[in-house]
Structure formats: structure tokens, C-alpha cells
Scaffold this active site. Structure first.
Site, mmCIF file in Angstrom:
data_model
loop_
_atom_site.group_PDB
_atom_site.id
_atom_site.type_symbol
_atom_site.label_atom_id
_atom_site.label_comp_id
_atom_site.label_asym_id
_atom_site.label_seq_id
_atom_site.Cartn_x
_atom_site.Cartn_y
_atom_site.Cartn_z
ATOM 1 N N HIS A 294 -2.538 3.722 -6.299
ATOM 2 C CA HIS A 294 -2.891 2.483 -5.708
ATOM 3 C C HIS A 294 -3.165 1.414 -6.486
ATOM 4 O O HIS A 294 -3.115 0.181 -5.986
ATOM 5 C CB HIS A 294 -4.149 2.943 -4.723
ATOM 6 C CG HIS A 294 -4.579 1.866 -3.613
ATOM 7 N ND1 HIS A 294 -3.637 1.029 -2.782
ATOM 8 C CD2 HIS A 294 -5.836 0.832 -3.914
ATOM 9 C CE1 HIS A 294 -4.634 0.288 -1.954
ATOM 10 N NE2 HIS A 294 -5.676 -0.049 -2.825
ATOM 11 N N TYR B 147 -10.762 -9.617 -6.666
ATOM 12 C CA TYR B 147 -9.903 -9.314 -7.965
ATOM 13 C C TYR B 147 -10.362 -10.011 -9.128
ATOM 14 O O TYR B 147 -10.277 -9.647 -10.030
ATOM 15 C CB TYR B 147 -8.329 -9.586 -7.680
ATOM 16 C CG TYR B 147 -7.966 -8.591 -6.764
ATOM 17 C CD1 TYR B 147 -7.711 -7.315 -7.142
ATOM 18 C CD2 TYR B 147 -7.388 -9.204 -5.609
ATOM 19 C CE1 TYR B 147 -6.928 -6.234 -6.004
ATOM 20 C CE2 TYR B 147 -6.806 -8.462 -4.526
ATOM 21 C CZ TYR B 147 -6.665 -6.966 -4.829
ATOM 22 O OH TYR B 147 -6.190 -6.074 -3.986
ATOM 23 N N HIS C 194 -3.598 -8.710 3.902
ATOM 24 C CA HIS C 194 -5.093 -8.916 4.119
ATOM 25 C C HIS C 194 -5.501 -9.682 5.113
ATOM 26 O O HIS C 194 -4.684 -10.429 5.418
ATOM 27 C CB HIS C 194 -5.723 -9.709 2.587
ATOM 28 C CG HIS C 194 -5.782 -8.963 1.630
ATOM 29 N ND1 HIS C 194 -5.807 -9.412 0.205
ATOM 30 C CD2 HIS C 194 -5.659 -7.714 1.319
ATOM 31 C CE1 HIS C 194 -6.031 -8.423 -0.667
ATOM 32 N NE2 HIS C 194 -5.822 -7.369 -0.159
ATOM 33 N N LYS D 268 -2.383 -1.340 7.948
ATOM 34 C CA LYS D 268 -3.919 -1.556 8.075
ATOM 35 C C LYS D 268 -4.339 -2.624 9.043
ATOM 36 O O LYS D 268 -3.611 -3.680 9.049
ATOM 37 C CB LYS D 268 -4.414 -1.752 6.542
ATOM 38 C CG LYS D 268 -5.820 -1.360 6.514
ATOM 39 C CD LYS D 268 -6.542 -1.487 5.189
ATOM 40 C CE LYS D 268 -7.846 -1.050 4.971
ATOM 41 N NZ LYS D 268 -8.352 -1.176 3.802
ATOM 42 N N ARG E 72 1.084 -1.025 -0.049
ATOM 43 C CA ARG E 72 -0.122 0.096 0.053
ATOM 44 C C ARG E 72 0.975 1.341 0.037
ATOM 45 O O ARG E 72 1.886 0.975 0.581
ATOM 46 C CB ARG E 72 -0.963 0.177 1.424
ATOM 47 C CG ARG E 72 -1.836 -1.193 1.295
ATOM 48 C CD ARG E 72 -2.550 -1.070 2.685
ATOM 49 N NE ARG E 72 -3.690 -2.110 3.029
ATOM 50 C CZ ARG E 72 -3.254 -3.287 3.225
ATOM 51 N NH1 ARG E 72 -2.150 -3.360 4.177
ATOM 52 N NH2 ARG E 72 -4.220 -4.079 3.689
ATOM 53 N N ARG F 139 -1.013 -1.713 -6.906
ATOM 54 C CA ARG F 139 -0.950 -2.819 -5.940
ATOM 55 C C ARG F 139 -2.301 -3.864 -6.522
ATOM 56 O O ARG F 139 -1.983 -5.155 -6.445
ATOM 57 C CB ARG F 139 -1.818 -2.245 -4.720
ATOM 58 C CG ARG F 139 -2.283 -3.307 -3.567
ATOM 59 C CD ARG F 139 -2.487 -2.758 -2.066
ATOM 60 N NE ARG F 139 -3.308 -3.627 -1.418
ATOM 61 C CZ ARG F 139 -2.490 -4.420 -0.283
ATOM 62 N NH1 ARG F 139 -1.251 -4.372 -0.259
ATOM 63 N NH2 ARG F 139 -3.291 -5.263 0.515
#
Length: 310
Positions: free
Chosen positions: A244, A287, A278, A169, A144, A247
Site C-alpha cells: 500500500h 502526507y 480522496h 472506497k 489502491r 500509493r
């Protein structure tokens, strides 16, 4: 008792929320910008009209971005309203809601190469080197942008070829292994960085031309200029080139590679989820809808599975 101005009350508000466990990195940055907006116009309180006008900037901003900006103001306004009842709290339904996830712009290898080449035109030389290394790292690691901004020298272990991402995150930390070519590229950047800026004011790995930590807003502006120079344009109203999306491109390309090599995607997904930071491998299935190639490959894999069962 005198009523505090928005600027005077902002730090108290942020301190209170952070004491409750909220990081407020983006919200804090946005609220400082909002307070600057009020000060520039000589406004000493918050009204719904002013909040909406500011949240709608810039004119080309996506509906999702506008809702994020207005949401940050709404929380602050609710806090101020408890001190000063004249402060207006923008209604929750003021901006129309709807699907808020942008369609990823999946960069091709040629587009990434052109972005890296375009950084050579940036000035001064340290800025060019920083953006070349930053974009290159994002493209090959799937990190990120906020994680790369937060990196410090101590987080890079060139001997083992690994980066440490700390408290990212969801308050998660992880190791990001680097290919030997990526580690070598970062080593060259550090050597040039220290030569051009021997007295840095920040321990950050990636620094500005003045030796300070990079700002997210400046990165976005610079990246937008690079995409324009490379002729990389939005594909639809919901699909525009963002930094972004490097990514997203990394994530999709890894899935394509697994399908192409006949790997067991169900087994590989938890590993990739850990690599990307994640919290749940199910996040990776999003995705599939981002790339038609993935949908087709997944469909072919399902058909072959059903044929074997039949």
C-alpha cells in the site's frame, strides 16, 4: 430451537449487514478465516480468549491490524449473542488503543526498480508478468491495491490511455489517466496473459497463474517475499514496507515535484485528491508529516510568503 454454529450463521450475518449498506469486503474475508480457525480446533462457539488469540495472529502483526481483526469478530459475536447468550462478545477495550496509522514506507526510485526486477524470479511466467505489471501500475498511478484487484478488462481503454475505477472506497468511481508507456506496458501484459492463459475463469485484468482473480492475502505474501529478496527492511516498529505504501510514495513524490517546479500546491491538491480518489483534499495534508522533505519545503514556502507580506 437449535443454536447455529458460527459457520452456519456467518452468511446470514454478512447478508444482513450488506443489506444495510455495508460492503464488508475485509470483514467478510477475516470472518471466514476466523471460522476456519474455530473449525480447525473443533470449537463450536466464540469465546473472548479464542477471539483474542486469533486476532493476535501473526505474532508480528501491528496493534492496528489486531484491532481490525478483533473488531470484525466483535460485530459477529454481538450478532450471535442475540441468538445464543453463551457466545462471548469481546470487550471494546480488550486491545490497547493508540495511534493506529502506520508510518508510510516511502520507496525510492531505485527500490521500485529493484522490486520490478525481482519479479522475474517468480514462477510460473504468468505470475512473474502479473506482479511486474501490478507493482508497476501501483507505483505510477497511486491506485489502491483493492482497486487494482477489482479491475476488469472492460475497465482498461488502451486507445484513450485511461483506466476506470468503479465503486471504490466511499462508493466513488473515477478515471485514472495513464502515461503512454504505462498503457503500452499493460498492453504487453494482456498479450502475454492471453497467450499463457487463454481460458481464464475470471474477467479480472490481473490474474493468478491459474487464471483467477488475485487474492489480497496472496499479494501481501508475494510482496513481502520480494521486499526481502531486495533487502528492503522495516525502518522502525511503525514503518515497514507494505504494498500500500507504493500509493503513499506516489502521493509524496507528486507533492515534491510541485514544490520543486514552483507550482501552486493549494491549487493542485484538489486535482490530486480527485486522481487518488480522496473525498477531501485535506486528506492530502497528512502526507506532509510522512516526509521530512515535504515539511521543509512547506516551511520554506511559508517563510517566503511571510517575507513578501512583510
Amino acid at each position: 430451537m437449535s443454536v447455529p454454529s458460527p459457520r452456519a450463521a456467518l452468511e446470514d450475518y454478512l447478508s444482513l449487514r450488506r443489506a444495510l449498506g455495508f460492503k464488508l469486503h475485509n470483514a467478510g474475508r477475516l470472518l471466514h478465516q476466523f471460522v476456519d480457525y474455530l473449525d480447525e480446533r473443533g470449537l463450536d462457539t466464540i469465546t473472548t480468549d479464542d477471539a483474542l488469540t486469533w486476532a493476535s495472529l501473526p505474532a508480528a502483526a501491528s496493534p492496528h491490524w489486531r484491532r481490525i481483526r478483533l473488531g470484525a469478530v466483535r460485530g459477529f459475536a454481538a450478532y450471535l449473542h442475540g441468538i445464543d447468550p453463551s457466545v462471548e462478545v469481546p470487550p471494546t477495550a480488550l486491545l490497547r488503543s493508540g495511534p493506529c496509522r502506520a508510518t508510510p514506507y516511502l520507496y525510492s526510485a531505485d527500490e521500485v526498480a529493484s522490486l520490478l526486477e525481482a519479479t522475474a524470479a517468480l514462477r510460473p511466467a504468468l505470475r512473474a508478468a502479473t506482479y511486474y505489471s501490478l507493482i508497476g501500475l501501483l507505483a505510477v498511478s497511486g491506485m489502491r491495491i483493492g482497486e487494482t484487484i477489482a479491475l476488469e478488462d472492460q475497465d482498461l481503454d488502451l486507445e484513450r490511455g485511461v483506466l476506470v475505477v468503479r465503486n471504490s472506497k466511499f462508493d466513488r468511481s473515477r478515471l485514472v489517466p495513464l502515461h503512454s508507456t504505462s498503457a503500452s506496458a499493460l498492453a504487453r501484459y494482456l498479450e502475454l496473459r492471453d497467450e499463457l492463459c487463454p481460458r481464464r475463469s475470471s474477467p479480472a485484468l490481473f490474474v493468478s497463474s491459474s487464471g483467477t482473480r488475485l487474492l489480497h492475502s496472496n499479494i501481501q505474501l508475494t510482496f513481502a517475499g520480494l521486499t526481502k529478496r531486495c533487502g528492503i527492511a522495516r525502518r522502525s516498529a511503525a514503518c515497514r514496507p507494505r504494498i500500500h505504501d507504493l500509493r503513499h510514495a506516489f502521493a509524496v513524490n507528486s507533492l515534491l515535484d510541485w514544490y520543486a517546479h514552483g507550482d501552486d500546491v493549494a491549487v493542485m491538491l484538489p486535482r490530486r485528491a480527485t486522481f487518488l480518489g480522496h473525498t477531501d483534499p485535506k486528506q492530502s495534508f497528512w502526507y506532509l508529516s510522512a516526509a521530512p522533505e515535504l515539511m521543509a519545503l512547506a516551511g520554506q514556502r511559508l517563510e517566503a510568503h511571510l517575507e513578501r507580506r512583510g
